[in-house]
Scaffold this active site. Structure first.
Site, PDB file in Angstrom:
ATOM      1  CB  SER A 135      -1.011  -0.025   1.145  1.00  0.00           C
ATOM      2  OG  SER A 135      -0.399  -0.262   2.376  1.00  0.00           O
ATOM      3  CE  LYS A 167      -4.404  -5.579  -0.716  1.00  0.00           C
ATOM      4  NZ  LYS A 167      -5.268  -6.595  -1.302  1.00  0.00           N
ATOM      5  CG  ASP A 207       5.774   4.696 -12.401  1.00  0.00           C
ATOM      6  OD1 ASP A 207       6.416   3.620 -12.447  1.00  0.00           O
ATOM      7  OD2 ASP A 207       4.529   4.738 -12.375  1.00  0.00           O
TER       8      ASP A 207
END
Length: 448
Positions: free
Chosen positions: A321, A346, A332
């Site tokens: 999470s 998650k 990214d």
């Protein structure tokens, strides 16, 4: 409690999956409504049941309710006569199970208190970590926490706790001892301690509210490199402040690269993950959430990074999470190289509400995506440098934590090797802006 912690009132939290991952939110009913019905709900299990139903009806991310007739479920719930709160709790849990979502869940008062205590990053006690020593079988202090009553009183690692308020600790479990030692700040607790080379002695301490350390950091010399190693155990209300101190202290020690260890980190406060991401990123998206209406919200970096030095992030199957939000943002934006094994996967956001009788409800309200738009739910994040541990290696590290973040730790060793690469050893370039729309540059714009 400091200013950061105040943003995470137990009445205003929201989960993003994993064990505890949470973020600030406002109950849809509001404080005035809660005050008006507080007394009535305490005495009316049926009203408590309906309060839960109403929250799910207004917030749940799937407006089809897993193809369940949610209105019929309400009629069924209200047609029952409940003789106790416990009976109501059972019916609530049965109704929530029909949603097929383990993260939309009801918590009884004790479970809810445990959650809010964990996310607050604070405990009321004397500030020690304990274990039952394998050799002596005695309850033993592992360490006294910084600025705690225990440390100020001179308690040291290795001290044996022989009695708590006159009660012998022989054959006592750590959890049972913790319950005796913890208590309201300002109240006294008496310990009988044993220390090698010294006669047993008594100490009277006054309990206090203590900030639990969730960030550990140290300078490591790896060949010709000065590595700033930071381990983050969970994203509690104090995690961002502790991370900020860690980065600044290591910067002062002239480190030339960093290793951020998120292995075993089950999540925490969403706001904490955003703040920490901003400590490493100057530009770029951090996370996008999409609610039941398909409305998306994006949070971005805001030019407040504390370091642009090379960074490696360690993850494993228990990095979940909020850990995945931070990892996804750094990966990214090409700010860090990710080393380890596939993360948990998650990507659901839950709001958390305190109910009138002290119980709590977590409701899934949104889905989140990494800056590149990747949905990691049930998939996790794939490391840039996959490095799996064998069962034998996992057992070795679990049984000897001192080996973690050493050359005997294969994932850490791989990260060091990657950071030693001449190309990766250069400071990170300024990250380009992401093209997410709509764009929010302030974390406060995330209304979950």
């Amino acid at each position: 409690m400091n200013q950061s912690a105040k943003r995470y009132s137990p009445l205003q939290v929201a989960l993003i999956g994993g064990a505890i991952a949470t973020s600030a939110t406002i109950s849809v009913f509001g404080q005035a409504w809660t005050r008006c019905v507080h007394a009535a709900l305490q005495d009316s299990p049926k009203a408590l049941v309906d309060q839960v139903w109403q929250l799910v009806n207004r917030e749940y991310v799937d407006d089809k309710f897993n193809q369940q007739d949610w209105q019929a479920i309400r009629q069924s719930l209200l047609s029952k006569d409940y003789t106790s709160k416990e009976e109501a709790y059972v019916s609530i849990r049965e109704a929530l199970q029909k949603l097929g979502d383990p993260y939309t869940r009801f918590m009884d008062p004790k479970q809810y208190e445990a959650l809010t205590s964990q996310t607050s990053g604070e405990v009321s006690g004397i500030g020690i970590r304990m274990e039952v020593n394998e050799k002596t079988k005695r309850l033993t202090v592992v360490e006294a926490i910084e600025n705690s009553p225990a440390l100020k009183a001179g308690i040291k690692g290795g001290d044996e706790i022989l009695a708590i308020d006159g009660k012998s600790t022989r054959n006592m479990k750590v959890d049972d001892a913790s319950k005796l030692i913890r208590g309201k700040a300002g109240t006294p607790v008496n310990l009988k301690l044993g220390r090698p080379g010294k006669a047993d002695f008594d100490l009277k301490l006054t309990r206090a509210t203590i900030e639990v350390p969730t960030v550990r950091y140290t300078l490591k010399q790896e060949n010709n490199r000065r590595i700033g190693y930071i381990r983050l155990r969970e994203f509690s209300a104090h995690a961002a402040d502790q991370m900020r101190r860690a980065i600044r202290e290591l910067n002062k020690q002239n480190v030339d690269s960093y290793v951020l260890d998120l292995r075993g980190n089950p999540g925490g406060l969403l706001q904490a993950s955003i703040e920490i991401a901003r400590m490493w990123l100057d530009n770029g998206g951090i996370v996008k959430t999409v609610d039941r209406q398909g409305i998306s919200e994006v949070t971005k970096a805001n030019r407040t990074s504390l370091s642009n030095l090379p960074l490696a992030v360690l993850v494993d199957g228990n990095s979940a999470s909020a850990s995945e939000i931070l990892t996804g943002a750094l990966k990214d934006n090409k700010r860090a190289v990710v080393v380890g094994s596939q993360t948990f996967g998650k990507a659901l956001v839950q709001s958390v509400h305190e109910l009138a009788d002290g119980s709590g409800l977590a409701v899934t309200i949104a889905h989140y995506y990494t800056p590149s738009g990747t949905d990691i739910n049930h998939k996790g994040i794939t490391p840039d440098i996959p490095t799996e541990l064998t069962e034998a290696q996992e057992r070795q590290l679990a049984s000897n934590p001192n080996l973690i973040a050493t050359q005997s730790d294969p994932q850490y060793a791989r990260a060091i090797a990657v950071l030693s690469n001449s190309k990766l050893a250069q400071p990170a370039p300024t990250q380009p802006n992401q093209s997410f729309l709509p764009v929010s540059s302030r974390a406060e714009d995330l209304k979950l």
